[in-house]
Enzyme design. Sequence first.
Site, PDB file in Angstrom:
ATOM      1  N   PRO A   1       0.806  -1.219   0.000  1.00 36.37           N
ATOM      2  CA  PRO A   1       0.000   0.000   0.000  1.00 36.37           C
ATOM      3  C   PRO A   1       0.839   1.268   0.000  1.00 36.37           C
ATOM      4  O   PRO A   1       1.890   1.342   0.634  1.00 36.37           O
ATOM      5  CB  PRO A   1      -0.827  -0.115   1.281  1.00 36.37           C
ATOM      6  CG  PRO A   1      -0.054  -1.035   2.164  1.00 36.37           C
ATOM      7  CD  PRO A   1       0.634  -1.988   1.238  1.00 36.37           C
ATOM      8  N   ASN A   2       0.356   2.220  -0.760  1.00 36.50           N
ATOM      9  CA  ASN A   2       0.904   3.568  -0.881  1.00 36.50           C
ATOM     10  C   ASN A   2       2.197   3.647  -1.675  1.00 36.50           C
ATOM     11  O   ASN A   2       2.699   4.741  -1.923  1.00 36.50           O
ATOM     12  CB  ASN A   2       1.088   4.227   0.495  1.00 36.50           C
ATOM     13  CG  ASN A   2      -0.219   4.342   1.228  1.00 36.50           C
ATOM     14  OD1 ASN A   2      -1.200   4.828   0.670  1.00 36.50           O
ATOM     15  ND2 ASN A   2      -0.269   3.863   2.456  1.00 36.50           N
TER      16      ASN A   2
ATOM     17  N   ARG B   1       5.441  10.910  -1.965  1.00 42.42           N
ATOM     18  CA  ARG B   1       4.973  10.737  -0.587  1.00 42.42           C
ATOM     19  C   ARG B   1       6.156  10.753   0.376  1.00 42.42           C
ATOM     20  O   ARG B   1       7.041   9.913   0.289  1.00 42.42           O
ATOM     21  CB  ARG B   1       4.230   9.408  -0.465  1.00 42.42           C
ATOM     22  CG  ARG B   1       3.803   9.076   0.939  1.00 42.42           C
ATOM     23  CD  ARG B   1       3.079   7.723   0.965  1.00 42.42           C
ATOM     24  NE  ARG B   1       2.845   7.328   2.323  1.00 42.42           N
ATOM     25  CZ  ARG B   1       3.371   6.252   2.900  1.00 42.42           C
ATOM     26  NH1 ARG B   1       4.168   5.453   2.210  1.00 42.42           N
ATOM     27  NH2 ARG B   1       3.110   5.962   4.147  1.00 42.42           N
TER      28      ARG B   1
ATOM     29  N   TYR C   1      11.203   8.223   2.106  1.00 48.40           N
ATOM     30  CA  TYR C   1      11.130   7.237   1.042  1.00 48.40           C
ATOM     31  C   TYR C   1      11.908   7.602  -0.220  1.00 48.40           C
ATOM     32  O   TYR C   1      11.992   6.790  -1.130  1.00 48.40           O
ATOM     33  CB  TYR C   1       9.663   6.970   0.687  1.00 48.40           C
ATOM     34  CG  TYR C   1       8.842   6.567   1.891  1.00 48.40           C
ATOM     35  CD1 TYR C   1       9.123   5.389   2.573  1.00 48.40           C
ATOM     36  CD2 TYR C   1       7.810   7.366   2.359  1.00 48.40           C
ATOM     37  CE1 TYR C   1       8.381   5.016   3.686  1.00 48.40           C
ATOM     38  CE2 TYR C   1       7.061   6.996   3.465  1.00 48.40           C
ATOM     39  CZ  TYR C   1       7.352   5.825   4.126  1.00 48.40           C
ATOM     40  OH  TYR C   1       6.629   5.455   5.228  1.00 48.40           O
TER      41      TYR C   1
ATOM     42  N   ASN D   1       8.132  -5.553  -0.607  1.00 49.84           N
ATOM     43  CA  ASN D   1       7.997  -4.351   0.204  1.00 49.84           C
ATOM     44  C   ASN D   1       6.521  -4.271   0.568  1.00 49.84           C
ATOM     45  O   ASN D   1       5.706  -3.779  -0.206  1.00 49.84           O
ATOM     46  CB  ASN D   1       8.455  -3.095  -0.541  1.00 49.84           C
ATOM     47  CG  ASN D   1       8.380  -1.857   0.332  1.00 49.84           C
ATOM     48  OD1 ASN D   1       7.725  -1.850   1.366  1.00 49.84           O
ATOM     49  ND2 ASN D   1       9.044  -0.802  -0.088  1.00 49.84           N
TER      50      ASN D   1
ATOM     51  N   ALA E   1       2.963  -0.907   5.108  1.00 54.57           N
ATOM     52  CA  ALA E   1       2.342  -0.996   6.435  1.00 54.57           C
ATOM     53  C   ALA E   1       1.878  -2.413   6.784  1.00 54.57           C
ATOM     54  O   ALA E   1       1.808  -2.756   7.967  1.00 54.57           O
ATOM     55  CB  ALA E   1       1.167  -0.028   6.528  1.00 54.57           C
TER      56      ALA E   1
ATOM     57  N   GLU F   1      12.780  -9.200   2.224  1.00 55.64           N
ATOM     58  CA  GLU F   1      11.953  -8.085   2.681  1.00 55.64           C
ATOM     59  C   GLU F   1      12.721  -6.785   2.465  1.00 55.64           C
ATOM     60  O   GLU F   1      13.885  -6.675   2.858  1.00 55.64           O
ATOM     61  CB  GLU F   1      11.639  -8.269   4.169  1.00 55.64           C
ATOM     62  CG  GLU F   1      10.785  -7.193   4.769  1.00 55.64           C
ATOM     63  CD  GLU F   1      10.527  -7.419   6.259  1.00 55.64           C
ATOM     64  OE1 GLU F   1       9.912  -6.539   6.871  1.00 55.64           O
ATOM     65  OE2 GLU F   1      10.949  -8.451   6.811  1.00 55.64           O
TER      66      GLU F   1
ATOM     67  N   HIS G   1      12.517  -2.420   2.668  1.00 61.81           N
ATOM     68  CA  HIS G   1      11.851  -1.176   3.079  1.00 61.81           C
ATOM     69  C   HIS G   1      12.740  -0.016   2.681  1.00 61.81           C
ATOM     70  O   HIS G   1      13.957  -0.047   2.931  1.00 61.81           O
ATOM     71  CB  HIS G   1      11.588  -1.153   4.587  1.00 61.81           C
ATOM     72  CG  HIS G   1      10.613  -2.193   5.015  1.00 61.81           C
ATOM     73  ND1 HIS G   1       9.259  -2.053   4.822  1.00 61.81           N
ATOM     74  CD2 HIS G   1      10.802  -3.404   5.572  1.00 61.81           C
ATOM     75  CE1 HIS G   1       8.651  -3.148   5.272  1.00 61.81           C
ATOM     76  NE2 HIS G   1       9.563  -3.978   5.719  1.00 61.81           N
TER      77      HIS G   1
ATOM     78  N   ARG H   1      12.385   4.569  13.083  1.00 57.79           N
ATOM     79  CA  ARG H   1      11.159   5.365  12.976  1.00 57.79           C
ATOM     80  C   ARG H   1      10.256   5.095  14.183  1.00 57.79           C
ATOM     81  O   ARG H   1      10.707   4.664  15.228  1.00 57.79           O
ATOM     82  CB  ARG H   1      10.471   5.053  11.650  1.00 57.79           C
ATOM     83  CG  ARG H   1      11.369   5.474  10.476  1.00 57.79           C
ATOM     84  CD  ARG H   1      10.702   5.452   9.163  1.00 57.79           C
ATOM     85  NE  ARG H   1       9.504   6.284   9.155  1.00 57.79           N
ATOM     86  CZ  ARG H   1       8.546   6.151   8.253  1.00 57.79           C
ATOM     87  NH1 ARG H   1       8.640   5.252   7.295  1.00 57.79           N
ATOM     88  NH2 ARG H   1       7.484   6.936   8.291  1.00 57.79           N
TER      89      ARG H   1
END
Length: 149
Positions: free
Chosen positions: A10-11, A18, A23, A74, A77, A98, A100, A107
């Site tokens: 998502p996103n 964003r 990112y 990736n 969330a 994985e 990110h 964070r």
Amino acid sequence: MATILVLDGPNLNLQGSREPEYYGEQSLDLIHHRLSELAQQQGVNIQFFQSNHEGAMIDRIHQAIGNVDYMIVNAGAWTHYSLALYDALKAAGIPFIEVHLSNIYARETFRHHSLLSPIAAGGIFGMGAYGYELAFQAACRFLNRNIER
């Protein structure tokens, strides 16, 4: 010829616009284009799938069974709470890395826990768009090692 599937959650369709401080500024299309170039150089097939819908992502993982040799994931969330995604990846039995873009461990506290890390072959965090390239290189190395056996 081996096939690598890149899954973006998502996103990530907003990648590049964003929160660039977390990112980066490269679009997802640009990241995928670079991976396509690398795949051509390495002689592997590469596929991409991005969705903001958890069920669509799970369906795509199911479709990968028997058709994909390695994945780069990736999950955005979903990393932190999706038992359904965890179950789909575990059931598929396809090795994955994985990824990110940001360092999830630097964070907010709720981002520090990944449900996927325990079943991933490895993880790359906080390297921005380059993290995808690193994951691709690692996947190719893994696939080549398996081919040599």
